[in-house]
Design a protein around this motif. Structure first.
Motif, mmCIF file in Angstrom:
data_model
loop_
_atom_site.group_PDB
_atom_site.id
_atom_site.type_symbol
_atom_site.label_atom_id
_atom_site.label_comp_id
_atom_site.label_asym_id
_atom_site.label_seq_id
_atom_site.Cartn_x
_atom_site.Cartn_y
_atom_site.Cartn_z
ATOM 1 N N LYS A 1 0.836 -1.202 0.000
ATOM 2 C CA LYS A 1 0.000 0.000 0.000
ATOM 3 C C LYS A 1 0.866 1.245 0.000
ATOM 4 O O LYS A 1 0.565 2.237 -0.693
ATOM 5 C CB LYS A 1 -0.912 -0.013 1.227
ATOM 6 C CG LYS A 1 -1.875 1.151 1.326
ATOM 7 C CD LYS A 1 -2.990 1.042 0.306
ATOM 8 C CE LYS A 1 -4.023 2.142 0.484
ATOM 9 N NZ LYS A 1 -5.090 2.073 -0.543
ATOM 10 N N LEU A 2 1.945 1.204 0.753
ATOM 11 C CA LEU A 2 2.866 2.333 0.810
ATOM 12 C C LEU A 2 3.453 2.601 -0.570
ATOM 13 O O LEU A 2 3.428 3.735 -1.066
ATOM 14 C CB LEU A 2 3.977 2.022 1.804
ATOM 15 C CG LEU A 2 4.863 3.180 2.256
ATOM 16 C CD1 LEU A 2 4.086 4.142 3.136
ATOM 17 C CD2 LEU A 2 6.085 2.655 3.007
ATOM 18 N N ILE B 1 8.042 6.906 -6.631
ATOM 19 C CA ILE B 1 8.915 6.131 -7.508
ATOM 20 C C ILE B 1 8.047 5.381 -8.506
ATOM 21 O O ILE B 1 7.156 4.620 -8.137
ATOM 22 C CB ILE B 1 9.759 5.115 -6.709
ATOM 23 C CG1 ILE B 1 10.607 5.851 -5.663
ATOM 24 C CG2 ILE B 1 10.640 4.299 -7.634
ATOM 25 C CD1 ILE B 1 11.665 6.749 -6.241
ATOM 26 N N ILE B 2 8.309 5.577 -9.788
ATOM 27 C CA ILE B 2 7.495 4.968 -10.842
ATOM 28 C C ILE B 2 8.385 4.106 -11.736
ATOM 29 O O ILE B 2 9.506 4.470 -12.081
ATOM 30 C CB ILE B 2 6.802 6.046 -11.704
ATOM 31 C CG1 ILE B 2 5.984 6.992 -10.820
ATOM 32 C CG2 ILE B 2 5.924 5.410 -12.765
ATOM 33 C CD1 ILE B 2 4.837 6.317 -10.081
ATOM 34 N N SER C 1 2.750 2.203 -11.078
ATOM 35 C CA SER C 1 3.236 2.301 -9.714
ATOM 36 C C SER C 1 3.798 0.961 -9.248
ATOM 37 O O SER C 1 3.442 -0.089 -9.768
ATOM 38 C CB SER C 1 2.096 2.738 -8.776
ATOM 39 O OG SER C 1 1.639 4.015 -9.113
ATOM 40 N N ILE C 2 4.657 1.009 -8.248
ATOM 41 C CA ILE C 2 5.163 -0.207 -7.633
ATOM 42 C C ILE C 2 4.082 -0.743 -6.703
ATOM 43 O O ILE C 2 3.569 -0.015 -5.859
ATOM 44 C CB ILE C 2 6.442 0.083 -6.843
ATOM 45 C CG1 ILE C 2 7.506 0.689 -7.758
ATOM 46 C CG2 ILE C 2 6.972 -1.173 -6.179
ATOM 47 C CD1 ILE C 2 8.727 1.185 -7.031
ATOM 48 N N CYS C 3 3.741 -1.994 -6.829
ATOM 49 C CA CYS C 3 2.644 -2.548 -6.036
ATOM 50 C C CYS C 3 3.124 -3.633 -5.074
ATOM 51 O O CYS C 3 2.343 -4.488 -4.656
ATOM 52 C CB CYS C 3 1.527 -3.074 -6.933
ATOM 53 S SG CYS C 3 2.061 -4.318 -8.112
ATOM 54 N N GLU C 4 4.407 -3.605 -4.735
ATOM 55 C CA GLU C 4 4.978 -4.561 -3.790
ATOM 56 C C GLU C 4 6.265 -3.958 -3.247
ATOM 57 O O GLU C 4 6.770 -2.960 -3.786
ATOM 58 C CB GLU C 4 5.287 -5.895 -4.478
ATOM 59 C CG GLU C 4 6.270 -5.773 -5.615
ATOM 60 C CD GLU C 4 6.491 -7.087 -6.353
ATOM 61 O OE1 GLU C 4 7.440 -7.149 -7.149
ATOM 62 O OE2 GLU C 4 5.720 -8.030 -6.130
#
Length: 282
Positions: free
Chosen positions: A144-145, A151-152, A158-161
């Protein structure tokens, strides 16, 4: 300061809460224990920072900036020099920072653990009872953070982990941290990890990290920031009157200071302490 989601009175109660909360949120969770509920959730590098407020004219606007922060880039350079030959050549500056963080360098990396019992130990170890003071456990949703970080990836997603830094270059590190007052981690930290066994301490403590900017709000804990009604994490309280009992239960599970820290490379603590003492501040 922190909104308390639950008060814990025993080890079994703690385990039950973690189990039920994990089932509810259905995502990876990270844990951090602090023995004083008054402490700010921030990296060691930022704990003595002072706001730099320039004199401004009417209508002028200045960028928020902090001083009295160690030049941690110099810390890392000195650590690499002092440990020459003791660390694998494959390690990048992120690995070096993680290593230094666990041996008392002041860095912008904030320690977390994927092991809830390790976090509980840190919350209780060396706790001294005072009125209105109690240990706390922070429970973070790192995915979630990162979904809301600055940072993309190259494809724009988006980073999802949690981000594994093993494949990142030193040039990325230098870009992100060339100015501690202008990193991509304000106001949302970045959750990062490594797959390497960097040191006994990091491995034993199931160590993972959030990367912090110096510009974190002192009034509102970032972990309580809500996106679409869902916070990045929660805070639970450990009943201070039950600390000794819970510590005895942890000891029965062989979770002690000796097993958490180990005996390897204790001289690195002294090296890092010397480096911190001799490093100038920004």
């Amino acid at each position: 300061m922190y909104e308390i989601a639950e008060e814990i009175n025993s080890l079994s109660e703690y385990i039950d809460f973690i189990y039920n909360y994990g089932k509810k949120v259905k995502t990876e969770l990270w844990y951090r224990g602090q023995r004083d509920n008054r402490w700010i959730l921030d990296a060691t590098l930022n704990r003595e920072k002072k706001m730099d407020i320039p004199s401004l004219g009417i209508g002028e606007v200045a960028r928020l900036k902090y001083t009295n922060i160690l030049n941690f880039m110099l810390e890392l350079d000195e650590l690499k020099k002092r440990l020459n030959g003791s660390i694998p050549a494959i390690y990048n500056k992120f690995h070096l920072m993680f290593l230094g963080q666990h041996y008392r360098l002041k860095t912008p990396a904030l320690d977390w653990s994927t092991d809830s019992l390790v976090a509980l130990f840190f919350a209780l170890n060396e706790f001294k009872y005072e009125k209105d003071i109690f240990p706390v456990i922070f429970i973070l949703k790192p995915a979630k953070l990162n979904e809301n970080s600055m940072i993309i990836y190259k494809d724009g997603e988006s980073i999802c982990e949690p981000l594994n830094i093993d494949g990142l270059s030193d040039s990325v590190f230098d870009k992100w941290f060339s100015d501690i007052n202008d990193t991509p981690f304000s106001v949302v930290p970045l959750a990062v990890k490594s797959s390497y066994d960097i040191s006994y301490r990091i491995t034993r403590q199931s160590g993972v990290f959030t990367l912090m900017d110096s510009r974190q709000s002192l009034g509102h804990p970032w972990i309580q920031t809500k996106i679409k009604g869902e916070p990045f994490g929660i805070t639970i309280k450990i009943n201070p009157m039950r600390v000794n009992d819970i510590l005895e239960h942890l000891e029965a599970l062989n979770i002690t200071k000796q097993t958490i820290y180990g005996s390897d490379h204790k001289e690195w603590d002294d090296i890092c302490e010397e480096i911190v003492k001799d490093t100038p501040k920004l």
